[in-house]
Design a protein around this motif. Structure first.
Motif, short mmCIF file in Angstrom:
data_model
loop_
_atom_site.label_atom_id
_atom_site.label_comp_id
_atom_site.label_asym_id
_atom_site.label_seq_id
_atom_site.Cartn_x
_atom_site.Cartn_y
_atom_site.Cartn_z
N ASP A 171 -7.65 -41.57 -16.39
CA ASP A 171 -7.99 -40.24 -16.89
C ASP A 171 -6.93 -39.26 -16.39
O ASP A 171 -6.70 -39.15 -15.18
N MET A 172 -6.29 -38.57 -17.31
CA MET A 172 -5.24 -37.62 -16.94
C MET A 172 -5.86 -36.43 -16.21
O MET A 172 -6.99 -36.03 -16.47
N ASP A 173 -5.09 -35.85 -15.31
CA ASP A 173 -5.58 -34.70 -14.53
C ASP A 173 -5.34 -33.40 -15.29
O ASP A 173 -4.21 -33.15 -15.72
N PHE A 180 -5.72 -32.26 -18.18
CA PHE A 180 -4.74 -32.72 -19.16
C PHE A 180 -4.00 -31.61 -19.91
O PHE A 180 -2.78 -31.48 -19.80
N TYR A 181 -4.72 -30.80 -20.69
CA TYR A 181 -4.02 -29.79 -21.50
C TYR A 181 -3.22 -28.85 -20.59
O TYR A 181 -2.07 -28.50 -20.89
N ALA A 208 -11.02 -24.70 -22.63
CA ALA A 208 -10.88 -26.14 -22.91
C ALA A 208 -10.66 -26.85 -21.58
O ALA A 208 -11.33 -27.82 -21.25
N THR A 209 -9.72 -26.36 -20.82
CA THR A 209 -9.56 -26.85 -19.45
C THR A 209 -8.82 -25.82 -18.62
O THR A 209 -8.27 -24.86 -19.17
N TYR A 231 -5.72 -26.97 -11.84
CA TYR A 231 -6.45 -27.09 -10.58
C TYR A 231 -6.39 -25.79 -9.78
O TYR A 231 -7.33 -25.48 -9.06
N SER A 251 -14.20 -26.42 -17.67
CA SER A 251 -14.21 -26.68 -19.11
C SER A 251 -15.53 -26.21 -19.71
O SER A 251 -16.58 -26.33 -19.05
N ALA A 252 -15.45 -25.72 -20.95
CA ALA A 252 -16.63 -25.31 -21.74
C ALA A 252 -17.26 -23.99 -21.27
O ALA A 252 -18.24 -23.54 -21.84
N ASP A 278 -6.97 -38.25 -23.41
CA ASP A 278 -6.45 -38.40 -22.05
C ASP A 278 -7.14 -39.48 -21.23
O ASP A 278 -6.96 -39.54 -20.03
N LYS A 287 -9.67 -37.23 -7.69
CA LYS A 287 -8.80 -36.44 -8.56
C LYS A 287 -8.23 -35.27 -7.78
O LYS A 287 -8.92 -34.74 -6.92
#
Ligand code: DCP
Ligand code: MG
Length: 396
Positions: free
Chosen positions: A46-48, A50-51, A81-82, A85, A94-95, A142, A196
């Motif tokens: 799972d990408m960190d 991602f976007y 969306a994201t 960090y 997200s959301a 991702d 993560k």
């Protein structure tokens, strides 16, 4: 460090099984049966962020800053969306409505998503994954599961494979991924989330039960918000609470999924990693309560099916050249008849013409038809959509 230690244990086990299976003496089969069951080796990648990570990679001015990808906070309805960090430290998730995100982190930069860029990165990730495994199940742009039981590159341990994948993603795409390694999909997925970003976590068979016991119930696969609330209401907060209930009690409380919960809390998850299959055809079909005995009756049903097919093709943005009609008769025999066109189509008018032409030539006089199907195949490769969409396919 714990992960590395566990990895060595795994390699050790692998070599024992290998040694035993290569011994040439009569006790071999007996000895093999004494070894622990051969487990599958599953990796979840799972990408960190991602976007946000793609944005920070492509625009150096965003690096090290709280960055939010999503709708703008001004106006209504914008959602996150994201978040990078750096923004997550402020509680941005997200959301979340973008307005809330801005309140939590006023210095955050907001950018619109660039889906084409993420899709391109996703394709490159999959190219890397395919070097290490043939059985890959993409879950989203991702995220993917890999079954590396068959060690494509003879690397020797699933943990080492995961390490190499992470390194390749870092070297070639300048992005970080987190990986979970275990013997089934559920545990691998939970593991990938544990450390993560840039994590690598191995949970071997001997640690699974203890691990499940301390897991919060909302983390269990298949336990959504509603079920989690119901579980908490009856005092189930962790895996160990869940494990105390016998299977029939779980089924009584939660219906059929109770059976699944019973197994998953014991770390049993036999779901296969399901590789993406290219969509070869799209079809719709119907079985009729009463057999169709005239061409008029068949045409009436085929027209309805054609509308449904056109709708489905258009939703998946696919066009095909070959139209096929399937007839299943009262005695369960099946025939299919096809027509190939010079052009790619997905509109109801052209589909209807082809279907009518096929029906007119089909040997269905005096036949009792209990099922009809209409399908399209022969897609132009570049039009074929990827993804794991479960389409109603029939063999043409
Ligand atoms: N995404 C979205 N809306 C959501 C959740 C996710 O648009 N509600 C998009 C943006 C994410 C991408 O999907 O970058 C991947 O989702 P993940 O849940 O894997 O989240 P991230 O990769 O962003 O972060 P993490 O490091 O937690 O995996
Ligand atoms: Mg992710």
């Amino acid at each position: 460090m714990a992960a590395l230690k566990a990895g060595n244990t795994e390699r050790h086990r692998f070599s024992i099984v290998f040694y035993l299976s290569s011994c040439r003496f009569p006790g071999r089969i007996f000895l093999l049966s004494l070894t622990s069951p051969v487990h599958r080796k599953i990796i979840h990648i799972d990408m960190d962020a991602f976007y946000a990570s793609v944005e920070q990679r492509d625009f150096p001015e965003y690096r090290g800053k709280p960055l939010i990808v999503g709708g703008p906070p001004e106006g209504r309805g914008g959602v996150v969306a994201t978040a990078s960090y750096e923004a997550r430290k402020f509680g941005v998730r997200s959301a979340m409505p973008s307005k809330t995100a801005q309140r939590l982190c006023p210095q955050a930069l907001f950018v619109y998503p660039r889906f084409d860029a993420y899709k391109a990165v996703s394709n490159s990730i999959h190219e890397i994954l395919h070097r290490y495994a043939d059985i890959i199940e993409p879950l989203s742009l991702d995220e993917a599961y890999l079954d590396v039981t068959k060690d494509k590159q003879h690397i020797g341990s699933a943990l080492e494979i995961a390490k190499r994948i992470k390194q390749a993603i870092k070297d070639e795409l300048q992005l970080t991924a987190s990986a979970g390694v275990s013997i089934n999909k559920f545990v691998a997925k939970i593991a990938s989330d544990m450390n993560k970003p840039d994590g690598l976590t191995f949970i071997g068979p001997s640690r699974i039960e203890a691990f499940m016991e301390q897991l919060a119930i909302e983390k269990f696969f298949g336990v959504g918000k509603v079920t989690a609330a119901r579980m908490k209401a009856i005092g189930l907060h962790t895996g160990s609470d869940l494990k105390k209930l016998p299977e029939d009690e779980l089924i009584r409380q939660f219906g059929k999924p109770g059976k699944f919960y019973y197994r998953i809390v014991r770390g049993i998850d036999n779901r296969e990693v399901q590789p993406y299959r290219e969509t070869k055809s799209i079809s719709v079909e119907d079985t009729y309560q009463e057999d169709l005995t005239t061409r008029e009756a068949m045409w009436a049903e085929l027209e309805t099916l054609t509308l449904r097919l056109a709708d489905r093709l258009q939703r998946h943005d696919m066009k095909g050249r070959t139209i096929t009609v399937k007839f299943k008769f009262h005695d369960f025999t099946i025939i299919t008849r096809s027509q190939s066109l010079p052009e790619l189509i997905n509109d109801k008018e052209n589909l209807a013409v082809a279907v009518k032409t096929i029906l007119d030539k089909a040997p269905v006089d005096k036949k009792k038809v209990r099922l009809l199907g209409v399908g399209v195949s022969n897609f132009k490769t570049s039009d074929a959509k990827s993804g794991n969409t479960q389409l109603d396919l029939f063999q043409i």
